[in-house]
Design a protein around this motif. Structure first.
Motif, PDB file in Angstrom:
ATOM      1  N   ARG A 123     -80.588 -21.368 -37.591  1.00  0.00           N
ATOM      2  CA  ARG A 123     -79.799 -19.791 -36.403  1.00  0.00           C
ATOM      3  C   ARG A 123     -79.927 -18.388 -36.651  1.00  0.00           C
ATOM      4  O   ARG A 123     -79.839 -17.711 -34.976  1.00  0.00           O
ATOM      5  CB  ARG A 123     -78.453 -19.577 -37.041  1.00  0.00           C
ATOM      6  N   PHE A 124     -81.340 -18.612 -36.753  1.00  0.00           N
ATOM      7  CA  PHE A 124     -81.865 -16.651 -37.331  1.00  0.00           C
ATOM      8  C   PHE A 124     -82.700 -16.897 -36.613  1.00  0.00           C
ATOM      9  O   PHE A 124     -83.945 -17.754 -36.294  1.00  0.00           O
ATOM     10  CB  PHE A 124     -82.274 -16.734 -38.497  1.00  0.00           C
ATOM     11  N   HIS A 125     -83.516 -15.719 -35.824  1.00  0.00           N
ATOM     12  CA  HIS A 125     -84.720 -15.297 -35.273  1.00  0.00           C
ATOM     13  C   HIS A 125     -84.400 -13.386 -35.089  1.00  0.00           C
ATOM     14  O   HIS A 125     -84.054 -13.477 -34.998  1.00  0.00           O
ATOM     15  CB  HIS A 125     -84.658 -15.671 -33.941  1.00  0.00           C
ATOM     16  N   GLY A 157     -81.462 -11.744 -34.310  1.00  0.00           N
ATOM     17  CA  GLY A 157     -80.918 -12.256 -33.375  1.00  0.00           C
ATOM     18  C   GLY A 157     -80.249 -13.951 -34.144  1.00  0.00           C
ATOM     19  O   GLY A 157     -80.689 -14.810 -35.241  1.00  0.00           O
ATOM     20  N   TYR A 158     -78.514 -13.925 -34.929  1.00  0.00           N
ATOM     21  CA  TYR A 158     -78.166 -15.618 -35.199  1.00  0.00           C
ATOM     22  C   TYR A 158     -77.099 -15.895 -34.066  1.00  0.00           C
ATOM     23  O   TYR A 158     -76.140 -15.310 -33.587  1.00  0.00           O
ATOM     24  CB  TYR A 158     -77.746 -14.241 -36.497  1.00  0.00           C
ATOM     25  N   MET A 159     -77.207 -17.090 -34.311  1.00  0.00           N
ATOM     26  CA  MET A 159     -76.583 -18.606 -33.337  1.00  0.00           C
ATOM     27  C   MET A 159     -74.475 -17.545 -34.987  1.00  0.00           C
ATOM     28  O   MET A 159     -75.285 -18.390 -35.875  1.00  0.00           O
ATOM     29  CB  MET A 159     -77.234 -19.666 -33.733  1.00  0.00           C
ATOM     30  N   LEU A 160     -73.972 -17.234 -34.440  1.00  0.00           N
ATOM     31  CA  LEU A 160     -72.732 -17.392 -35.353  1.00  0.00           C
ATOM     32  C   LEU A 160     -72.184 -19.212 -35.198  1.00  0.00           C
ATOM     33  O   LEU A 160     -70.959 -19.506 -36.156  1.00  0.00           O
ATOM     34  CB  LEU A 160     -71.734 -16.652 -34.482  1.00  0.00           C
ATOM     35  N   THR A 161     -72.505 -19.673 -34.070  1.00  0.00           N
ATOM     36  CA  THR A 161     -72.170 -21.010 -34.077  1.00  0.00           C
ATOM     37  C   THR A 161     -72.748 -22.358 -34.855  1.00  0.00           C
ATOM     38  O   THR A 161     -74.349 -21.534 -35.402  1.00  0.00           O
ATOM     39  CB  THR A 161     -71.843 -21.825 -33.072  1.00  0.00           C
TER      40      THR A 161
END
Length: 476
Positions: free
Chosen positions: A340-342, A370-374
């Motif tokens: 999820r992370f970059h 950035g991070y994906m919350l899903t």
């Protein structure tokens, strides 16, 4: 000697014998007729057997003759096929493979002989607002407030051809005009080597090489716009291995500029990226070098940038450079992507060589996390970020993918006596991706401006600006 008279008993026996002899003669006659009948049947059977044997012999001889004729026909057909030229393109014969259709946002048509064709397009609609201090120069203040823009409206197609060739053609219709975007022919020169000829990106950097469909903010970093990154006509070569990417090419100018025969500028542009697996994720380390000669066709260049969004034509930073002869650009890029992370960062230096004046060097860059919350991953492949595909999209009854990003961006256009201004931007964005091909973006940025040529109250060149933007997009 005397005669004896037969007795009655002897006469009776003689008559009985005569009857038996008569019966035996009748039976013998019947047997003779039966034997003749059987002999006739045996003769007919022998005749039929002889006929069957002869027919079998004739059939065997005919089969042998047929096999010989078939072999000769096959040999003749093979010679004819080898002597017949292939059918020209566009005139398919009945022996060609049927067309296969695969859905990738739009139908992609394929055949087993190497041809494929897929229509492509995108639409991006932006709404933006810029808020600056009162007292801004009147000519600049007209660009403040809320505005709407059809940012991109692309239509085109791409595909493959037999022999390892590929193609892409795409135009932008957003400004009620036709602007050529991607337009090139590719050739697969080897397992890892691809050549491209036509209008394309000249091997710039991570964010610029990433499609605008997949960026984490509505606009790319300020230095991308300020230093004039654009597609140009040229020949490019690429080597793509498992953990390394090497790109290099020679380019002229964009198609619109090439309409003028006095435009003789050209450039050499190269980029190298390493992509090893580190700590369970992918580490991206890259650099690029760009050298462009203007050949007196462009006597001056201007580097400028918009305030974080594209809906306004306001440029708070602007650095005109006269008597320019050539440009030298150096870029560095780094990223780490895991699930999820970059995290990613780039910086770029642009040096302008002049005649009779000092050579300025300008700089810009950004750093982002950035991070994906899903429960979705941030996709990365071959030196660029790729399409986010929601695990639980709207089409599957889910929410889609949601990503949150924060960024620090800077640009410095002050050097060698040129004061174009400096800016620093703190930005945040939220992305909602309901399906693979639909995306919504919200982003906000606060910009600290120093030494801006656009003054407040006629004297103040240092101030703050707020920018807010929204985008809706889809592609196929």
């Amino acid at each position: 000697m005397g005669w004896a008279i037969p007795s009655p008993a002897h006469a009776q026996d003689s008559a009985e014998i005569q009857r038996e002899l008569a019966a035996m003669r009748a039976q013998m006659k019947a047997m003779e007729g039966r034997i003749e009948t059987l002999e006739g049947q045996l003769g007919a059977a022998n005749a039929r057997a002889d006929a069957a044997t002869q027919a079998a012999r004739n059939a065997e001889q005919s089969a042998a003759e047929s096999a010989s004729v078939a072999a000769a026909a096959k040999e003749t057909a093979a010679k004819a096929a080898s002597a017949t030229p292939p059918a020209p393109a566009g005139n398919p014969s009945s022996s060609q493979s049927p067309i296969q259709v695969v859905w990738k946002g739009a139908p992609e048509f394929r055949s087993d002989n190497g041809w494929s064709f897929k229509p492509r397009g995108r639409l991006q609609v932006d709404v933006g607002a810029v808020n600056a201090p009162s007292g801004l120069d009147p000519a600049a203040s007209n660009h403040l407030g809320v505005s709407t823009e059809l940012r991109r409206a692309y239509l085109g197609f791409d595909g493959t051809m037999p022999g390892g060739f590929g193609y892409r053609f795409e135009v932008d219709l957003a400004n009620s005009s036709v602007v050529i975007n991607d337009m090139y022919l590719t050739y697969k020169a080897g397992k890892n080597v691809t050549l491209a000829l036509g209008n394309q990106k000249p091997n710039t950097g991570l964010e610029d090489m990433t499609s605008d469909l997949f960026t984490s903010f509505m606009e790319r970093a300020s230095f991308v716009g300020a230093f004039g990154f654009e597609r140009r006509v040229g020949l490019n070569a690429q080597y793509l291995g498992k953990t390394v990417l090497v790109q290099g090419g020679v380019f002229s100018d964009d198609p619109n500029s090439l309409n003028n025969d006095y435009d003789k500028s050209w450039s050499m542009d190269g980029r190298v990226v390493a992509m090893p697996q580190v700590a369970g994720g992918t580490l991206h380390l890259g650099g690029s070098v760009h050298w462009r000669t203007l050949n007196d066709s462009i006597p001056s260049v201007t580097y400028q940038s918009r305030p974080f969004i594209h809906t306004t034509d306001l440029r708070l930073l602007s650095a005109p450079v006269s008597d320019a002869r050539n440009e030298l650009g150096l870029g560095l890029e780094a990223a780490w992507i895991k699930g999820r992370f970059h995290a990613t960062s780039e910086t770029y230096w642009q040096k302008v060589r002049r005649v009779g004046f000092a050579d300025p060097t300008f700089n810009g860059g950004y750093a982002e996390v950035g991070y994906m919350l899903t429960h979705d991953d941030t996709p990365y492949k071959a030196g660029v970020f790729e399409r986010i595909r929601p695990h639980d999209g709207f089409d599957k009854g889910g929410l889609g993918a949601v990503q949150l990003n924060v960024r620090y961006d800077w640009l410095n256009l002050n050097d060698a006596g040129i004061v174009g201004g400096r800016e620093q931007t703190a930005g945040i964005s939220a992305l909602w991706i309901p399906t693979d091909y639909v995306r919504f973006i919200l982003n906000y940025g606060h910009i600290w401006v120093k030494d801006s040529p656009v003054l407040v109250n006629g004297t103040d060149s240092d101030y703050g600006v707020d920018s807010f933007g929204m985008r809706a997009q889809f592609d196929f």
